[in-house]
Design a protein around this motif. Structure first.
Motif, PDB file in Angstrom:
ATOM      1  N   ASP A 231       0.829  -1.210   0.000  1.00  0.00           N
ATOM      2  CA  ASP A 231       0.000   0.000   0.000  1.00  0.00           C
ATOM      3  C   ASP A 231       0.862   1.259   0.000  1.00  0.00           C
ATOM      4  O   ASP A 231       0.569   2.242  -0.703  1.00  0.00           O
ATOM      5  CB  ASP A 231      -0.920   0.002   1.225  1.00  0.00           C
ATOM      6  CG  ASP A 231      -2.006  -1.055   1.122  1.00  0.00           C
ATOM      7  OD1 ASP A 231      -2.278  -1.495  -0.014  1.00  0.00           O
ATOM      8  OD2 ASP A 231      -2.555  -1.464   2.170  1.00  0.00           O
ATOM      9  N   PHE A 232       1.939   1.233   0.778  1.00  0.00           N
ATOM     10  CA  PHE A 232       2.848   2.388   0.821  1.00  0.00           C
ATOM     11  C   PHE A 232       3.547   2.589  -0.523  1.00  0.00           C
ATOM     12  O   PHE A 232       3.666   3.720  -1.004  1.00  0.00           O
ATOM     13  CB  PHE A 232       3.884   2.188   1.936  1.00  0.00           C
ATOM     14  CG  PHE A 232       4.901   3.289   2.024  1.00  0.00           C
ATOM     15  CD1 PHE A 232       4.631   4.437   2.756  1.00  0.00           C
ATOM     16  CD2 PHE A 232       6.124   3.180   1.379  1.00  0.00           C
ATOM     17  CE1 PHE A 232       5.565   5.461   2.845  1.00  0.00           C
ATOM     18  CE2 PHE A 232       7.062   4.196   1.454  1.00  0.00           C
ATOM     19  CZ  PHE A 232       6.785   5.336   2.198  1.00  0.00           C
ATOM     20  N   LEU A 233       4.021   1.491  -1.139  1.00  0.00           N
ATOM     21  CA  LEU A 233       4.747   1.604  -2.403  1.00  0.00           C
ATOM     22  C   LEU A 233       3.828   2.084  -3.528  1.00  0.00           C
ATOM     23  O   LEU A 233       4.266   2.840  -4.406  1.00  0.00           O
ATOM     24  CB  LEU A 233       5.369   0.251  -2.769  1.00  0.00           C
ATOM     25  CG  LEU A 233       6.436  -0.297  -1.806  1.00  0.00           C
ATOM     26  CD1 LEU A 233       6.976  -1.622  -2.318  1.00  0.00           C
ATOM     27  CD2 LEU A 233       7.568   0.696  -1.613  1.00  0.00           C
ATOM     28  N   GLU A 234       2.581   1.650  -3.546  1.00  0.00           N
ATOM     29  CA  GLU A 234       1.663   2.077  -4.603  1.00  0.00           C
ATOM     30  C   GLU A 234       1.330   3.559  -4.501  1.00  0.00           C
ATOM     31  O   GLU A 234       1.024   4.201  -5.506  1.00  0.00           O
ATOM     32  CB  GLU A 234       0.385   1.239  -4.549  1.00  0.00           C
ATOM     33  CG  GLU A 234       0.587  -0.179  -5.064  1.00  0.00           C
ATOM     34  CD  GLU A 234      -0.713  -0.943  -5.126  1.00  0.00           C
ATOM     35  OE1 GLU A 234      -1.629  -0.636  -4.332  1.00  0.00           O
ATOM     36  OE2 GLU A 234      -0.822  -1.849  -5.978  1.00  0.00           O
ATOM     37  N   GLN A 235       1.393   4.118  -3.304  1.00  0.00           N
ATOM     38  CA  GLN A 235       1.169   5.550  -3.147  1.00  0.00           C
ATOM     39  C   GLN A 235       2.321   6.375  -3.701  1.00  0.00           C
ATOM     40  O   GLN A 235       2.144   7.559  -4.001  1.00  0.00           O
ATOM     41  CB  GLN A 235       0.958   5.882  -1.667  1.00  0.00           C
ATOM     42  CG  GLN A 235      -0.312   5.294  -1.070  1.00  0.00           C
ATOM     43  CD  GLN A 235      -0.400   5.527   0.419  1.00  0.00           C
ATOM     44  OE1 GLN A 235       0.395   6.279   0.988  1.00  0.00           O
ATOM     45  NE2 GLN A 235      -1.376   4.881   1.074  1.00  0.00           N
ATOM     46  N   HIS A 236       3.502   5.757  -3.833  1.00  0.00           N
ATOM     47  CA  HIS A 236       4.684   6.472  -4.338  1.00  0.00           C
ATOM     48  C   HIS A 236       5.254   5.735  -5.557  1.00  0.00           C
ATOM     49  O   HIS A 236       6.470   5.615  -5.720  1.00  0.00           O
ATOM     50  CB  HIS A 236       5.750   6.567  -3.245  1.00  0.00           C
ATOM     51  CG  HIS A 236       5.281   7.211  -1.985  1.00  0.00           C
ATOM     52  ND1 HIS A 236       4.639   6.514  -0.983  1.00  0.00           N
ATOM     53  CD2 HIS A 236       5.336   8.510  -1.561  1.00  0.00           C
ATOM     54  CE1 HIS A 236       4.343   7.332   0.013  1.00  0.00           C
ATOM     55  NE2 HIS A 236       4.739   8.558  -0.314  1.00  0.00           N
ATOM     56  N   ASP A 237       4.376   5.213  -6.415  1.00  0.00           N
ATOM     57  CA  ASP A 237       4.839   4.428  -7.562  1.00  0.00           C
ATOM     58  C   ASP A 237       5.574   5.264  -8.602  1.00  0.00           C
ATOM     59  O   ASP A 237       6.250   4.710  -9.468  1.00  0.00           O
ATOM     60  CB  ASP A 237       3.662   3.698  -8.211  1.00  0.00           C
ATOM     61  CG  ASP A 237       2.564   4.668  -8.639  1.00  0.00           C
ATOM     62  OD1 ASP A 237       2.692   5.874  -8.355  1.00  0.00           O
ATOM     63  OD2 ASP A 237       1.573   4.198  -9.234  1.00  0.00           O
ATOM     64  N   HIS A 238       5.462   6.602  -8.561  1.00  0.00           N
ATOM     65  CA  HIS A 238       6.156   7.437  -9.541  1.00  0.00           C
ATOM     66  C   HIS A 238       7.659   7.493  -9.286  1.00  0.00           C
ATOM     67  O   HIS A 238       8.403   8.056 -10.097  1.00  0.00           O
ATOM     68  CB  HIS A 238       5.566   8.860  -9.534  1.00  0.00           C
ATOM     69  CG  HIS A 238       5.489   9.475  -8.180  1.00  0.00           C
ATOM     70  ND1 HIS A 238       4.480   9.163  -7.285  1.00  0.00           N
ATOM     71  CD2 HIS A 238       6.292  10.367  -7.539  1.00  0.00           C
ATOM     72  CE1 HIS A 238       4.662   9.847  -6.157  1.00  0.00           C
ATOM     73  NE2 HIS A 238       5.758  10.589  -6.288  1.00  0.00           N
ATOM     74  N   PHE A 239       8.128   6.932  -8.181  1.00  0.00           N
ATOM     75  CA  PHE A 239       9.562   6.897  -7.902  1.00  0.00           C
ATOM     76  C   PHE A 239      10.238   5.649  -8.473  1.00  0.00           C
ATOM     77  O   PHE A 239      11.454   5.523  -8.391  1.00  0.00           O
ATOM     78  CB  PHE A 239       9.819   6.942  -6.390  1.00  0.00           C
ATOM     79  CG  PHE A 239       9.538   8.275  -5.768  1.00  0.00           C
ATOM     80  CD1 PHE A 239      10.457   9.310  -5.855  1.00  0.00           C
ATOM     81  CD2 PHE A 239       8.348   8.507  -5.100  1.00  0.00           C
ATOM     82  CE1 PHE A 239      10.206  10.538  -5.280  1.00  0.00           C
ATOM     83  CE2 PHE A 239       8.076   9.728  -4.518  1.00  0.00           C
ATOM     84  CZ  PHE A 239       9.010  10.754  -4.623  1.00  0.00           C
ATOM     85  N   PHE A 240       9.462   4.732  -9.040  1.00  0.00           N
ATOM     86  CA  PHE A 240      10.015   3.450  -9.490  1.00  0.00           C
ATOM     87  C   PHE A 240      10.128   3.419 -11.010  1.00  0.00           C
ATOM     88  O   PHE A 240       9.326   4.042 -11.724  1.00  0.00           O
ATOM     89  CB  PHE A 240       9.137   2.282  -9.020  1.00  0.00           C
ATOM     90  CG  PHE A 240       9.002   2.194  -7.527  1.00  0.00           C
ATOM     91  CD1 PHE A 240      10.090   1.858  -6.745  1.00  0.00           C
ATOM     92  CD2 PHE A 240       7.790   2.447  -6.905  1.00  0.00           C
ATOM     93  CE1 PHE A 240       9.973   1.780  -5.374  1.00  0.00           C
ATOM     94  CE2 PHE A 240       7.662   2.367  -5.538  1.00  0.00           C
ATOM     95  CZ  PHE A 240       8.755   2.035  -4.765  1.00  0.00           C
ATOM     96  N   ASN A 241      11.110   2.661 -11.481  1.00  0.00           N
ATOM     97  CA  ASN A 241      11.246   2.437 -12.920  1.00  0.00           C
ATOM     98  C   ASN A 241      10.352   1.280 -13.350  1.00  0.00           C
ATOM     99  O   ASN A 241       9.661   0.659 -12.533  1.00  0.00           O
ATOM    100  CB  ASN A 241      12.706   2.170 -13.298  1.00  0.00           C
ATOM    101  CG  ASN A 241      13.323   1.024 -12.511  1.00  0.00           C
ATOM    102  OD1 ASN A 241      12.631   0.064 -12.169  1.00  0.00           O
ATOM    103  ND2 ASN A 241      14.609   1.108 -12.220  1.00  0.00           N
TER     104      ASN A 241
END
Length: 464
Positions: A231-241
């Motif tokens: 849930d935390f990672l999906e909220q900041h998915d714009h940081f991932f390649n």
């Protein structure tokens, strides 16, 4: 001194000016590596893989033929990429096999092997390439009407998968990304009690006997931890390649499969057993030592000791339904009718028996119904077919795994694993064909010498 291609050299190696180049070539062709070299249709393979030499800019170190040769050399030697380049630097016969001459230079970039593997894997067409092989090897293959069929599993290099290990790998990966993003944004981390879960997992992994109660408790806690981190990672998915986003989707699928397996008792379809090799599936083999293997399953046909791949898949399939396709594959290669087939008992279905009877194909299946008049003769011929299948075809499985680097496939992607298996199977075929070519050449030379001796004897008798 620059790296040179052997096609651009003179008749002597500049490193050994006193040595005759033709003497070196004759010695090379007498070795096993030289026999493999002589048994490969290089020009046709270059065309089918569509390998082109760049006309402008810096030339690639290996010529088109050398890139293919390096893949054969990889499975022939059974070395890692680093060791392969180290041996190539010091072995002049290996350099000749790859079509280059290093002289006093050295290749330091061992990753060039992986680059070539990725380039060729994207262009691999097993059907067309094997047809080229068979057409080139046809003069040295006898009895094309006899076919042997069987399947095996070539295991991938990976740790033995368990649900606890898989879920903990997912939790570790998500936690590292969470820490990285929190540090980047200068925000507090999620309260996950991660150190507590580390101790629980380490203590559980050290237990010799792992009770189901503790195993299920650790699975439940891991699922909750992964759900919170995802849930935390999906909220900041714009940081991932793109690669990391794909990994997140894989972890979500693992979470869904394990949740349904634990709480609902549903057997997951296309079950993921490795986070880093999500394409690998468990293959139930029913062997005495290993009940389950993890890697691609291959259905092979063999014609006069030369093996060809009929089907290669990472998903489990029943090889018994591939009987007709195997016969069709043999007909496509040989352009002749198949008359004798040796296959395991799993292929002996009623449908396959009817097909073999209709096509007038003799098999080694155990007969049904009353015994015919020629039962003893049929039993003897079936025993010979079964013996040949058990010795030649099943023996080739062990030979590929023990001698041609197919025991544990260390490639990291699905395409590369298929290429690895393809070259591992056909390097053994090329060596067998090369040995047959040398044996035929010796026979022809012996016949010529005998014919000359008889002519001399007759002329001597006439003179007397």
């Amino acid at each position: 001194m620059k790296v040179q291609k052997t096609s651009e050299l003179c008749t002597q190696f500049s490193l050994f000016p006193a040595q005759n180049f033709e003497v070196f070539k004759n010695r090379f062709y007498q070795s096993d590596l030289g026999k493999i070299y002589s048994a490969i249709p290089w020009d046709e393979m270059i065309k089918i893989f569509d390998i082109k030499e760049e006309q402008e800019g810096r030339k690639f170190l290996f010529p088109p033929q050398g890139r293919l040769a390096l893949m054969f050399l990889k499975n022939y030697s059974g070395l890692s990429d680093r060791k392969l380049i180290e041996h190539l630097n010091g072995n002049i016969e290996w350099q000749f096999f790859c079509g280059i001459f290093l002289g006093f230079n050295r290749i330091h970039n061992y990753k060039i092997v992986s680059q070539i593997r990725c380039e060729l894997a994207a262009k691999l067409d097993i059907e067309k390439t094997e047809k080229i092989f068979y057409d080139y090897w046809k003069p040295f293959i006898n009895d094309p009407e006899k076919v042997l069929i069987d399947a095996t599993c070539y295991e991938s290099e990976m740790r033995y998968p368990t649900d606890v290990k898989l879920l903990w790998e997912c939790a570790q990966w998500c936690h590292k990304r969470m820490v990285k993003i929190s540090k980047l944004l200068s925000i507090p981390r999620l309260r996950t009690k991660y150190l507590k879960w580390i101790k629980r997992y380490v203590n559980f992994s050290k237990m010799k006997r792992k009770p189901k109660k503790q195993r299920d408790a650790l699975r439940r806690s891991s699922l909750l931890l992964i759900e919170k981190l995802i849930d935390f990672l999906e909220q900041h998915d714009h940081f991932f390649n793109s690669r990391e986003l794909k990994r997140i989707q894989i972890i979500k699928k693992v979470h869904m499969q394990q949740h349904a397996w634990l709480y609902k008792g549903e057997t997951p379809k296309d079950r993921i057993v490795s986070l880093h090799k999500e394409y690998v599936r468990p293959i139930v083999r029913g062997k005495e030592i290993r009940n389950v293997e993890f890697g691609p399953k291959v259905n092979k046909i063999q014609i006069d000791g030369i093996s060809f791949i009929e089907k290669l898949s990472f998903n489990a399939f029943n090889e018994g339904v591939r009987f007709k396709q195997s016969i069709l594959k043999a007909k496509t290669l040989t352009l002749s009718e198949t008359k004798i087939v040796g296959a395991d008992a799993i292929y002996a279905t009623n449908e396959n028996r009817s097909f073999a009877t209709k096509e007038e194909i003799q098999t080694d299946f155990k007969p049904k119904g009353p015994k015919p008049k020629d039962y003893k003769q049929r039993k003897q011929s079936q025993a010979l077919i079964t013996k040949e299948r058990a010795s030649r075809l099943e023996g080739s499985f062990g030979k590929d795994k023990e001698h041609y680097h197919l025991r544990k496939i260390k490639a990291k992607t699905e395409q590369n694993e298929k290429l690895w298996i393809f070259f591992g199977v056909h390097v053994g075929n090329a060596l067998e064909i090369g040995r047959r070519k040398v044996a035929d050449l010796k026979k022809n030379q012996l016949k010529k010498s005998l014919s000359i001796n008889t002519i001399i004897d007759w002329d001597w008798c006439a003179f007397l």
